[in-house]
Scaffold this motif. Structure first.
Motif, PDB file in Angstrom:
ATOM      1  N   GLY A 108       0.765  -1.234   0.000  1.00 12.72           N
ATOM      2  CA  GLY A 108       0.000   0.000   0.000  1.00 12.72           C
ATOM      3  C   GLY A 108       0.797   1.286   0.000  1.00 12.72           C
ATOM      4  O   GLY A 108       0.220   2.370  -0.103  1.00 12.72           O
ATOM      5  N   HIS A 163      -7.694  -0.436  10.014  1.00 13.30           N
ATOM      6  CA  HIS A 163      -7.791  -1.885  10.253  1.00 13.30           C
ATOM      7  C   HIS A 163      -8.298  -2.155  11.671  1.00 13.30           C
ATOM      8  O   HIS A 163      -9.157  -3.018  11.881  1.00 13.30           O
ATOM      9  N   SER A 209     -13.153  -7.387  10.510  1.00 13.42           N
ATOM     10  CA  SER A 209     -11.826  -7.835  10.140  1.00 13.42           C
ATOM     11  C   SER A 209     -11.193  -8.591  11.299  1.00 13.42           C
ATOM     12  O   SER A 209     -11.543  -8.355  12.465  1.00 13.42           O
ATOM     13  N   THR A 242     -10.591 -10.031   6.130  1.00  8.07           N
ATOM     14  CA  THR A 242     -11.685  -9.073   6.196  1.00  8.07           C
ATOM     15  C   THR A 242     -12.925  -9.639   5.524  1.00  8.07           C
ATOM     16  O   THR A 242     -12.872 -10.104   4.383  1.00  8.07           O
ATOM     17  N   TRP A 263     -11.497 -11.337   2.225  1.00  7.90           N
ATOM     18  CA  TRP A 263     -10.324 -10.692   1.656  1.00  7.90           C
ATOM     19  C   TRP A 263      -9.132 -10.947   2.567  1.00  7.90           C
ATOM     20  O   TRP A 263      -9.279 -10.981   3.791  1.00  7.90           O
ATOM     21  N   TYR A 267      -5.787  -8.971   3.367  1.00 12.97           N
ATOM     22  CA  TYR A 267      -5.148  -7.671   3.142  1.00 12.97           C
ATOM     23  C   TYR A 267      -3.823  -7.568   3.884  1.00 12.97           C
ATOM     24  O   TYR A 267      -3.630  -8.179   4.942  1.00 12.97           O
ATOM     25  N   THR A 268      -2.956  -6.732   3.344  1.00 13.19           N
ATOM     26  CA  THR A 268      -1.728  -6.305   4.020  1.00 13.19           C
ATOM     27  C   THR A 268      -0.927  -7.513   4.512  1.00 13.19           C
ATOM     28  O   THR A 268      -0.619  -7.640   5.695  1.00 13.19           O
ATOM     29  N   LEU A 302      -7.409 -12.123  -2.661  1.00 15.65           N
ATOM     30  CA  LEU A 302      -6.473 -11.035  -2.401  1.00 15.65           C
ATOM     31  C   LEU A 302      -6.090 -10.384  -3.711  1.00 15.65           C
ATOM     32  O   LEU A 302      -6.331 -10.941  -4.786  1.00 15.65           O
ATOM     33  N   THR A 303      -5.523  -9.199  -3.609  1.00 19.00           N
ATOM     34  CA  THR A 303      -4.963  -8.554  -4.791  1.00 19.00           C
ATOM     35  C   THR A 303      -3.489  -8.313  -4.529  1.00 19.00           C
ATOM     36  O   THR A 303      -3.051  -8.169  -3.385  1.00 19.00           O
ATOM     37  N   CYS A 304      -2.722  -8.298  -5.608  1.00 18.46           N
ATOM     38  CA  CYS A 304      -1.296  -8.013  -5.477  1.00 18.46           C
ATOM     39  C   CYS A 304      -0.852  -7.138  -6.640  1.00 18.46           C
ATOM     40  O   CYS A 304      -1.491  -7.083  -7.687  1.00 18.46           O
TER      41      CYS A 304
END
Length: 197
Positions: free
Chosen positions: A34, A51, A60, A79, A91, A93-94, A129-131
């Protein structure tokens, strides 16, 4: 020595500061969480507070991996979805492992612990997830069982003239009685046949 993972740890001042340091050190080492280097703990603090707010509202869950000294060496946030039609997956995240612990297999351990934690959540069937593209992260996640299911070219602007793909990965937590999730390429190939392509 392996990390000790804890889901929903008590948020003490020490853990809060440890997570800030972890996030800052990962970011400043070039980790795609991020921010882009250089970044300070004060710049990260508002995102960590978001968060914590989601955790306090039950939206979360925090997973922390402690090293032998008891410090936060790895972390990720699971999350829940708020959309009523998407509550069967979470999800992730982080996702972070401290740079001093890179190359020890702790990233794989963190993802395995996250999958175990998600399996323990009622009604959860998958992790999404996204990357950030350009770092080989999709290959790493793929080696841990995730499949690429989407990609938006140049969606992440790291710096002027440095745009990266936003890659979506999915890990089904159990495939009994269900079809495996196709990759983006497999999906597009399947769509080409009915369209005469």
């Amino acid at each position: 020595m392996p990390l000790t993972f804890e889901l929903d740890p008590a948020i003490t001042p020490g853990l809060r500061d440890g997570l800030l340091t972890l996030w800052m050190d990962v970011s400043n080492a070039g980790g795609a969480v991020g921010f882009v280097p250089p970044v300070t703990a004060e710049a990260i603090r508002p995102e960590l507070v978001k968060h914590f707010a989601a955790m306090s509202e039950g939206r979360s869950r925090l997973l922390v991996g402690h090293d032998e000294a008891g410090e936060a060496a790895a972390a990720a946030f699971l999350t829940y979805n708020t959309h009523r039609l998407m509550r069967h997956w979470v999800w992730l995240y982080t996702v972070m492992v401290h740079p001093r612990h890179q190359g020890k297999g702790y990233g794989r351990d963190l993802l395995a612990a996250a999958a175990d934690a998600a399996r323990g959540l009622e009604g959860i069937e998958a992790i999404r997830l996204t990357c950030r593209g350009g770092l080989g992260l999709e290959r790493f996640y793929g080696s841990c069982g995730y499949k690429e299911v989407g990609r938006v070219p140049s969606a992440i602007r790291v710096a002027p003239g440095d745009d990266r793909d936003d890659i979506t990965m999915l890990l089904p937590l159990g495939t009994v009685g269900r079809q495996p999730v196709p990759s983006t390429a497999e999906f597009l190939d399947s769509m080409a046949e009915p369209l005469g392509g």
